[in-house]
Design an enzyme around this catalytic site. Structure first.
Site, short mmCIF file in Angstrom:
data_model
loop_
_atom_site.label_atom_id
_atom_site.label_comp_id
_atom_site.label_asym_id
_atom_site.label_seq_id
_atom_site.Cartn_x
_atom_site.Cartn_y
_atom_site.Cartn_z
CG ASP A 170 -3.08 -30.20 11.02
OD1 ASP A 170 -2.94 -29.79 12.19
OD2 ASP A 170 -2.47 -31.17 10.57
CB ALA A 171 -6.35 -29.57 15.38
CG ASP A 188 -13.70 -36.31 20.27
OD1 ASP A 188 -13.11 -37.23 20.86
OD2 ASP A 188 -14.82 -36.44 19.76
#
Length: 324
Positions: A170-171, A188
């Site tokens: 997870d970013a 992105d």
């Protein structure tokens, strides 16, 4: 660009070969009930109703994944078009080469999202780049990019470059624990079509990215279609500004998606002096400054822009209102 179901097993760690390359014709719509954009669902339904090649169809923990070929190659996630091979270079070249044309030397890059490897392809054209950390939550999209021959042909086998480090994570979690500093951060993320995705475009996350950016570094963030969600576009820029950044925003026409917007963010005020490096791209205008010019109608929506924060998530409501 725009991005829970149980996993379908993969054979020997590779892409599930079931129906790969098989010529098929169907009358029903396998994407019915998905969360994809209505136009994309209608378009996919028509493709599937005729003769086409089904390159991959499966599910990850997070989304339906469907890659098909007719005259072009298309990737759909949850029924929503991610790219068409006809014009994806317009998106990715504007996304990557604009920040590179503004920055003298970029050695360390962080990519958040971009599991198809197409933005990665453009970044790796620059020999000055020493390392790229790519973070994507969906391992199956990354595996597709690594093992599917059609997608590998499009992304130039970008994941096999020794400069690339891939993190299936997870970013938000990655950024929270990150201690590295980058010269360029490429965001992105999917469009903020629901509350969960709107949480990726917050002041709080952008503030954490501020600490991960070098003093002369740049962030570039995909920022939705201006002709579909102009208030969302300007709100992403305003949210970056609230997090302490200077911003510039630009856009380009992508036939598959419309008038698509991007946000540049930096710790220092940006000077729009472009170095046009020939041979790195083919779709950008000779005068990149043109991408930073907007029709008067678009400026009207800038007055409606709001700041998106964890305590006050607005983007998903605005996105869905503007998209009808």
């Amino acid at each position: 660009m725009v991005r829970k179901r149980k996993d379908e097993p993969w054979l020997a760690g590779q892409i599930n070969p079931i129906r790969c390359g098989e010529k098929i014709k169907r009358d029903h719509d396998p994407e019915s009930g998905s969360s994809g954009d209505e136009w994309d669902r209608v378009g996919l339904k028509e493709i599937l109703a005729g003769e086409h090649t089904n390159l991959y169809q499966g599910q990850s923990e997070f989304q339906d994944i469907h890659m098909v070929s007719k005259e072009d190659v298309r990737l759909y996630l949850n029924g929503q078009l991610q790219f068409s091979s006809v014009d994806e270079r317009i998106y990715h070249e504007a996304f990557i080469h604009v920040p590179f044309s503004l920055k003298g030397s970029i050695q360390k890059v962080l990519v958040l999202g971009g599991g198809d490897g197409l933005a990665l392809r453009e970044i790796l054209k620059y020999q000055e780049v020493k390392s790229v950390d790519l973070v994507d939550i969906d391992s199956k999209v990354v595996e597709l990019a690594k093992h599917n021959q059609d997608l590998m042909a499009l992304n130039d086998r970008s994941f096999y470059d020794e400069r690339v480090n891939t993190f299936i994570k997870d970013a938000k979690i990655f950024v929270k624990s990150n201690r590295k500093v980058y010269d360029l951060i490429v965001i992105d993320f999917p469009d903020p079509s629901n509350e969960l995705l709107a949480g990726l475009y917050t002041v709080e996350l952008f503030e954490k990215l501020y600490n991960a950016l070098s003093d002369d570094g740049l962030i570039v963030c995909q920022s939705n279609a201006l002709d579909a969600a102009p208030t969302v576009f300007w709100s992403i820029g305003l949210t970056f500004e609230r997090a302490g950044f200077y911003t510039e925003q630009y856009h380009t026409i992508i036939p598959s998606f419309g008038d698509w917007g991007f946000t540049l963010a930096s710790k220092k005020r940006l000077s729009r002096h472009f170095t046009n490096r020939s041979g790195y791209h083919r779709t950008l205008p000779d005068n990149i400054e043109r991408l930073f010019q907007f029709q008067p109608d678009y400026w009207h929506y800038k007055k409606r822009a709001v700041i998106n924060s964890e305590r006050k998530l607005h983007l998903h409501a605005i996105f869905n209102e503007e998209n009808g």
